[in-house]
Scaffold this active site. Structure first.
Site, short mmCIF file in Angstrom:
data_model
loop_
_atom_site.label_atom_id
_atom_site.label_comp_id
_atom_site.label_asym_id
_atom_site.label_seq_id
_atom_site.Cartn_x
_atom_site.Cartn_y
_atom_site.Cartn_z
N LYS B 188 -26.46 -3.43 -18.53
CA LYS B 188 -26.58 -2.04 -18.07
C LYS B 188 -25.45 -1.23 -18.67
O LYS B 188 -24.28 -1.42 -18.31
CB LYS B 188 -26.50 -1.94 -16.54
CG LYS B 188 -26.80 -0.51 -16.07
CD LYS B 188 -26.39 -0.24 -14.64
CE LYS B 188 -24.98 0.31 -14.50
NZ LYS B 188 -24.75 1.59 -15.25
N GLU B 264 -13.25 -7.17 -15.64
CA GLU B 264 -12.19 -6.58 -16.45
C GLU B 264 -12.02 -5.17 -15.90
O GLU B 264 -12.89 -4.32 -16.10
CB GLU B 264 -12.63 -6.62 -17.91
CG GLU B 264 -11.51 -6.78 -18.86
CD GLU B 264 -11.01 -5.44 -19.30
OE1 GLU B 264 -11.57 -4.89 -20.25
OE2 GLU B 264 -10.06 -4.93 -18.65
N CYS B 298 -8.39 1.02 -20.18
CA CYS B 298 -7.97 0.19 -19.05
C CYS B 298 -6.54 -0.28 -19.23
O CYS B 298 -5.78 -0.42 -18.27
CB CYS B 298 -8.91 -0.99 -18.90
SG CYS B 298 -9.22 -1.87 -20.45
N GLU B 395 -4.20 4.68 -11.09
CA GLU B 395 -4.71 4.78 -12.45
C GLU B 395 -5.30 6.16 -12.65
O GLU B 395 -6.19 6.56 -11.92
CB GLU B 395 -5.78 3.71 -12.69
CG GLU B 395 -6.23 3.62 -14.14
CD GLU B 395 -7.27 2.53 -14.37
OE1 GLU B 395 -8.12 2.32 -13.48
OE2 GLU B 395 -7.23 1.88 -15.44
#
Lengths: 516, 495
Positions: B188, B264, B298, B395
């Site tokens: 996806k 991840e 990331c 973040e």
């Protein structure tokens, strides 16, 4: 299913048709043009220092194909210097990303794919193997071997190791350096691929001597390597003879490793020569491989596979199944069917799609084989078919089947390297294991049986570097190949094949405090 | 590096459907969803919206392709590698088009998309193609009259849910190891960026992969993504995205069939600059380590710790560099900095910037929107940031650099590790002892010394702590896509 498949492929022509059914059949061409016939040093084509040349012959006719520059010690010296320069710290080759070496090897494979028909014709011209086999087998396996080792480039991992003390310890897998590679005439392109694949993947530089009987395809591949983009000096080819160019490589003080495929006799010479500067040595030598056929197997299948296992490549296979031990119960039938099969084997012009078998490589081999056939007759083995030269032009020998072969006979103990099949009788499993292992060679072995216990027991007990169960001569670039005992030392192919071309360096760095 | 080719500024959008069994399908529900160009806020296309029913179809196709005896299962491992090489070749053939499509859908500068994203995509597929016939088990000398060996089998049907920050590259990171090991895939792509993955699907057919091996279902997380994570017939799920969603995926796996999970996730990676480093190199590397991809990485170096004695100089140079970062739309070949991917991200980043001002960090430059069309945020530098501030802990995933002062190495290590994240870390120093001590002490999956995020696909990448589970890239990624079977054959006698 296997049986019908084999019957379908029982002729070379059928094999050709099956393989090429979806594409235009490749064309055999008995007169491919000769594009490369000099020495290849630093990506350039040069004459030998002595200006001497030697002829390479067409074994189907005995005629000279062309002259080739003859390398000797002086040329090997120049090649070694070129290789050393290419290996210098900071050189393009040394500073290249490991993964990029893989890109170059894949490119070389692509170019061989592009010129596959030309190379197959050249191989058949110089070696004599049927064109259908050159194209479908030798070229296929060679290309796959380069692709396999292209895939290893950038994956030759060292380790970090938790040693005692406040240290950071790791290994680097470095290339060995200048590698001498001496290859034989029985599978010229494939033997070149088995050698260059691992050597170049790991970042070494090479001085290679192709066999004097079959230099042409190896030289053309050097041109392709240049086209692929390998930097000058990484690959150097010196055609020439064993006692001159070959010895110069084995003895050279600045060559750090030598790899040799050929006879056990010459292997020993190479090992002694190498001792002078302790260059690393790997050898892939002769064999007299036992093929054990039990009664509880599909007999037709075993006969066909055993036939293939001996007669493939005109019997010129280091791992040929040249001692067949057949269980008592099925012995007579096995001999009868093997003889019938050998009689049906078509011998002739290798460019003819109907030929299963071409000529032997040269007059020397042909005479040696005939001599051993005579010894078989003299020592009392039963000759079922063949036993003589075929025709009087080129080095063709009739497919020959001996039975009632006794352990003491020369044809049972000496490597014939020709289309001569030996069949012997055995009664029980421990007896045959002992007889199979009673030989200074140890390259390959096989067993035909449907019983799982027998199969595993035999596979574990036979002293051979490769053991085939219910098959023969299955090769893959991923599976290691090499000899026990006097069939050689070291392994080629697979991940194992990287070891001979890797020099391990351990680095230990003092650190203020170690933590797990 | 070769000259950059001309981008296709108006690439035709060819594929907007669901890809199952090498065929294009409309969604079972008939619904579609829009995908936007973040530089203009305009709709690019309506894409078929996959949901549970479509995931069911895709999983069934993947399961059929994985059956014992199927073309994929009986294919030589080396041939899988050949197909992967072919796919890489096709992507290389269409590299300009794909990079242009990526710019349109994601917003990143064309130079980055062409050189970085597409380069890595092609190289990653080729890297894993090389592994396909090298996934080996062992034979093991066990006690007793036994012949024991391991088979490294594929896990089976692998669900793969990928993010929007490197859309096509994430496809390669996921399908590379999965296909090399012989798995089948239901992938996806992110709803923000489905287009490049769907184009790759067309290339999958051209490359010659059997039907059902790779299936692509565009859609939303809570619907299509959840359907994958909860599916009783998906053997493994791999997810790259936020830590919040990572937790949902792991719970879904536990609630359903205990599918293997690799994650991840996010990061708040520290970059530690010592006084003995080359200042200009450190400034530039810290800058690109944060601002690359509009901060949407990331492993962005989003906490820059600078040693006291060089702090002022470092801040000054960083602000100068951020001010010089050229902003523009992706097809402007001079642009270093494009828009953020969508309004949601844009709002979140501005919200966090606001909190930085409110909580008392010093603003060196930037601090708000750029222009009035497209989700552009000005390259922003905060300094004198304190560890308790939101911009120090959360973040941001945007172009917001936060600079902290430190005194000693021990202090830097403690503060660097004082986070629930653990994806990456960087250290700038010439001193060998400092370098190795930091490398050993920092709790991060990747530690970079005197560089940042060099993008090495041969080396494993993944998170400590809440930055994830498992490793991608390198040989290690193969472990996540391998199921080990031990076979023991009893023998008549030991031999």
């Amino acid at each position: 299913m296997l049986r019908t498949a084999l019957t379908r492929f029982s002729s070379a022509r059928a094999l050709s048709q099956a393989l090429y059914s979806t594409a235009a059949a490749p064309k055999p061409n008995p007169s491919p043009d000769i594009r490369c016939n000099q020495l290849f040093i630093n990506n350039e084509w040069v004459d030998s220092v002595s200006k001497k040349t030697f002829p390479t012959l067409n074994p189907s006719t005995g005629e000279v194909i062309c002259e080739v520059a003859e390398g000797d010690k002086a040329d090997v010296d120049i090649a070694v210097q070129a290789a050393k320069e290419a290996f210098r710290l900071g050189s393009p080759w040394r500073t290249m990303d490991a993964s990029y070496r893989g890109v170059l090897l894949n490119r070389l494979a692509d170019l061989m794919e592009r010129d596959r028909e030309y190379l197959a014709n050249l191989e058949t011209l110089d070696n004599g193997k049927p064109f259908s086999v050159s194209f479908a087998t030798d070229l296929a396996l060679s290309i796959k071997c380069y692709r396999y080792y292209a895939g290893w480039a950038g994956k030759n991992h060292g380790k970090t190791i938790p040693i005692d003390g406040d240290f950071f310890c790791y290994t680097r897998h470095e290339p060995v350096g200048v590698c001498g590679q001496i290859i034989p005439w029985n599978f010229p392109l494939l033997m070149q691929a088995w050698k260059l694949g691992p050597a170049l993947s790991t970042g070494n530089v090479v001085v290679m001597k192709p066999a004097e009987q079959t230099p042409l395809t190896a030289l053309y591949v050097a041109q392709l390597a240049k086209e692929a983009g390998f930097p000058p000096g990484v690959l150097n080819l010196i055609p020439g003879y064993g006692p001159t160019a070959g010895a110069a490589i084995a003895e050279h003080p600045e060559i750090e490793k030598v790899a040799f495929t050929g006879s056990t006799e010459v292997g020993k010479i190479i090992q002694r020569s190498a001792a002078e500067n302790l260059k690393r040595v790997t050898l892939e030598l002769g064999g007299k491989s036992p093929n054990v056929v039990f009664a509880d197997t599909d007999l037709d299948y075993a006969v066909e596979k055993s036939h293939f296992g001996l007669f493939f490549n005109m019997g010129q296979c280091c791992c040929a199944g040249s001692r067949i031990y057949v269980e008592d119960k099925v012995y007579d039938e096995f001999v009868r069917r093997s003889t019938e099969r050998a009689k049906r084997r078509t011998v002739g012009n290798p460019f003819d799609p109907n030929s299963e078998q071409g000529p032997q490589i040269d007059e020397e081999q042909m005479n040696k084989i005939i001599e051993l056939i005579e010894s078989g007759k003299k020592e009392g083995a039963t000759l079922n078919c063949g036993g003589d030269r075929a025709g009087d032009r080129g080095y063709f020998i009739q497919p020959t089947v001996f039975s009632d072969v006794q352990d003491g006979m020369r044809i049972n103990n000496e490597e014939i390297f020709g289309p001569v099949q030996q069949i012997a009788r055995f009664k029980d499993i421990d007896e045959v294991v002992e007889r199979a292992n009673l030989n200074t060679y140890g390259l390959a072995a096989s067993v035909f049986t449907s019983n799982i216990d027998k199969a595993i027991y035999m596979a574990n007990s036979l002293r051979g570097g490769t053991v085939w169960v219910n098959t023969y001569d299955v090769f893959d670039a991923a599976a290691p190949f090499g000899g026990f005992k006097q069939s050689g030392s070291g392994r080629e192919l697979g991940e194992y094949g990287l070891e001979a071309y890797t020099e391990v360096k351990t680095v230990t760095i003092r650190i203020p405090q170690k933590n797990a | 590096m070769a000259d950059l080719p001309e981008p296709v500024t108006n690439p035709q959008i060819k594929y907007t459907q669901i890809f199952i069994n090498n065929e294009w399908h409309n969604s079972v529900s008939g619904k579609t969803f829009p995908t936007f160009n973040p530089a203009t806020e305009e709709k690019l296309a309506d894409v078929q919206e996959g949901d549970k029913a479509d995931v069911d179809k895709a999983v069934a196709a993947a399961r059929a392709a994985f059956k014992i005896g199927s073309p994929w299962r009986t294919m030589d491992a080396s041939q899988r590698g050949r197909l992967m090489h072919k796919l890489a070749d096709l992507i290389e053939r269409d590299r300009v088009y794909l990079a242009s499509l990526e710019v349109l859908d994601n917003g990143k500068p064309f130079a980055e998309a062409y050189e970085g994203d597409l380069g890595a995509t092609i190289d990653t597929l080729r890297y894993y193609a090389g592994w396909s016939d090298k996934v080996c088990g062992k034979t093991i000398p066990v006690d007793g009259p036994m012949f024991t060996y391991t088979r490294h089998e594929p896990v089976g049907v692998c669900g793969q849910i990928i993010p929007w920050n490197y859309p096509v590259m994430m496809v390669a990171w996921k399908i590379g190891p999965a296909l090399a090991c012989g798995n089948t895939v239901v992938l996806k792509p992110a709803e923000q960026t489905p287009l490049s993955a769907l184009y790759v699907a067309a290339l999958v057919v051209e490359a010659g992969f059997p039907p059902g091996v790779i299936n692509i279902v565009p859609g939303y997380g809570p619907t299509a993504g959840a359907a994958i994570a909860e599916h009783m017939d998906v053997d493994k799920v791999a997810f790259t995205g936020s830590t919040d969603v990572g937790r949902i995926i792991q719970q879904a796996a536990g609630k359903s069939n205990l599918k293997r999970v690799s994650l991840e996730l996010g990061g708040k990676s520290p970059l530690i600059v010592f006084a003995d480093s080359d200042l200009d190199v450190a400034v530039e590397t810290a800058h690109s380590g944060l601002f690359g991809n509009m901060g949407q990485c990331c492993c962005a170096g989003s906490r820059t710790f600078v040693q006291e004695s060089i702090y002022d100089e470092f801040v000054k140079k960083s602000v100068e560099r951020a001010n010089s970062r050229t902003i523009g739309h992706g097809f402007d070949l001079n642009a270093e900095h494009g828009p953020q991917v969508d309004k949601e991200q844009f709002d979140k980043i501005l919200g966090l910037i606001h909190s930085g001002k409110e909580e008392g960090a010093q603003l060196g430059c930037g601090g708000d929107r750029h222009g009035d069309k497209g989700y552009f945020v000005k390259p922003t530098v905060f300094y004198d940031v304190q560890d308790h501030m939101r911009i120090a802990k959360e973040e941001i995933f945007g172009p917001v650099q936060t600079i902290f002062k430190f005194k000693s190495m021990e202090e830097a290590i403690d503060r660097a590790n004082n986070t629930t994240y653990g994806l990456a870390a960087g250290v700038f120093t010439k001193d060998i002892d400092k370098a190795l001590t930091i490398a050993n002490s920092v709790l991060a999956g990747s530690v970079w010394v005197n560089t940042y995020d060099p993008g090495l696909l041969q080396a494993p990448f993944g998170g400590f702590k809440m930055s994830g589970n498992g490793r991608e890239l390198g040989e290690y990624a193969l472990h996540e896509y391998t199921e080990v079977k031990t076979v023991t054959i009893k023998l008549a006698k030991k031999c």
